[in-house]
Design an enzyme around this catalytic site. Sequence first.
Site, PDB file in Angstrom:
ATOM      1  N   HIS A  14      16.565 -21.488  20.893  1.00 47.87           N
ATOM      2  CA  HIS A  14      15.394 -20.666  21.179  1.00 47.87           C
ATOM      3  C   HIS A  14      14.448 -20.654  19.980  1.00 47.87           C
ATOM      4  O   HIS A  14      14.743 -21.162  18.909  1.00 47.87           O
ATOM      5  CB  HIS A  14      15.792 -19.235  21.591  1.00 47.87           C
ATOM      6  N   CYS A  33      13.814 -17.220  12.845  1.00 46.64           N
ATOM      7  CA  CYS A  33      13.870 -17.415  14.302  1.00 46.64           C
ATOM      8  C   CYS A  33      12.543 -17.908  14.863  1.00 46.64           C
ATOM      9  O   CYS A  33      12.438 -18.213  16.050  1.00 46.64           O
ATOM     10  CB  CYS A  33      14.325 -16.138  15.006  1.00 46.64           C
ATOM     11  N   HIS A  39      16.085 -23.443  17.138  1.00 48.47           N
ATOM     12  CA  HIS A  39      17.388 -23.411  16.482  1.00 48.47           C
ATOM     13  C   HIS A  39      18.377 -22.870  17.493  1.00 48.47           C
ATOM     14  O   HIS A  39      17.985 -22.246  18.491  1.00 48.47           O
ATOM     15  CB  HIS A  39      17.349 -22.541  15.217  1.00 48.47           C
ATOM     16  N   HIS A  41      22.106 -20.965  18.884  1.00 49.59           N
ATOM     17  CA  HIS A  41      23.102 -19.906  18.687  1.00 49.59           C
ATOM     18  C   HIS A  41      24.292 -20.185  19.600  1.00 49.59           C
ATOM     19  O   HIS A  41      24.133 -20.744  20.688  1.00 49.59           O
ATOM     20  CB  HIS A  41      22.542 -18.532  19.052  1.00 49.59           C
ATOM     21  N   ASP A  79      23.572 -22.818  29.432  1.00 51.73           N
ATOM     22  CA  ASP A  79      24.369 -23.554  28.446  1.00 51.73           C
ATOM     23  C   ASP A  79      23.715 -24.891  28.097  1.00 51.73           C
ATOM     24  O   ASP A  79      23.332 -25.660  28.978  1.00 51.73           O
ATOM     25  CB  ASP A  79      25.783 -23.791  28.977  1.00 51.73           C
ATOM     26  N   HIS A  80      23.605 -25.136  26.782  1.00 50.23           N
ATOM     27  CA  HIS A  80      22.990 -26.356  26.244  1.00 50.23           C
ATOM     28  C   HIS A  80      21.534 -26.513  26.691  1.00 50.23           C
ATOM     29  O   HIS A  80      21.049 -27.642  26.855  1.00 50.23           O
ATOM     30  CB  HIS A  80      23.824 -27.602  26.586  1.00 50.23           C
ATOM     31  N   GLU A 124      24.749 -12.566  19.635  1.00 48.28           N
ATOM     32  CA  GLU A 124      23.955 -13.705  19.193  1.00 48.28           C
ATOM     33  C   GLU A 124      24.606 -14.335  17.959  1.00 48.28           C
ATOM     34  O   GLU A 124      24.541 -15.550  17.758  1.00 48.28           O
ATOM     35  CB  GLU A 124      22.523 -13.277  18.886  1.00 48.28           C
TER      36      GLU A 124
HETATM   37 NI    NI Z   1      17.662 -17.071  16.666  1.00 47.58          NI
END
Ligand code: NI
Length: 135
Positions: A14, A33, A39, A41, A79-80, A124
């Site tokens: 995100h 962020c 990047h 998580h 996911d992914h 997160e």
């Molecule tokens: Ni983040």
Amino acid sequence: MVTVNRKAHFNAAHRLYRKDWSDEKNEAVFGKCNNPNYHGHNYELIVSVTGNIDPETGFVVDVKVLKDLIKSEIEDAFDHKNLNVEVAEFNELNPTAENIAVVIWNKLRPHIATDKKLEVTLYETPRNFVSYSGA
Ligand code: NI
């Protein structure tokens, strides 16, 4: 009342930013962020369903059904994925942990019996997590 909890997991990328803010303000508020290259998580999800035990089955909710629901509604969708780009709910919504938890709750709620309480907890990072139960 008894609470049944199911843990799940997804990896996703995100970026936190607002188009209507300057680069400087985005950097000041969202810090790392706000990285324009996104990047990732490792999100840990706990879905909790609270209700009375069905005297016939002994279940509050069938965990197998709950597991399959989380897979089809959440894991398969998130996911992914790059949440900003690939998940429609975040096209105009900042994918913070708070907003992701609310989106997950809204996706699951219609599939949970109305006499059951639903709570979503989203990690997160191992130390940062949020909870949402619809109010
Ligand atoms: Ni983040």
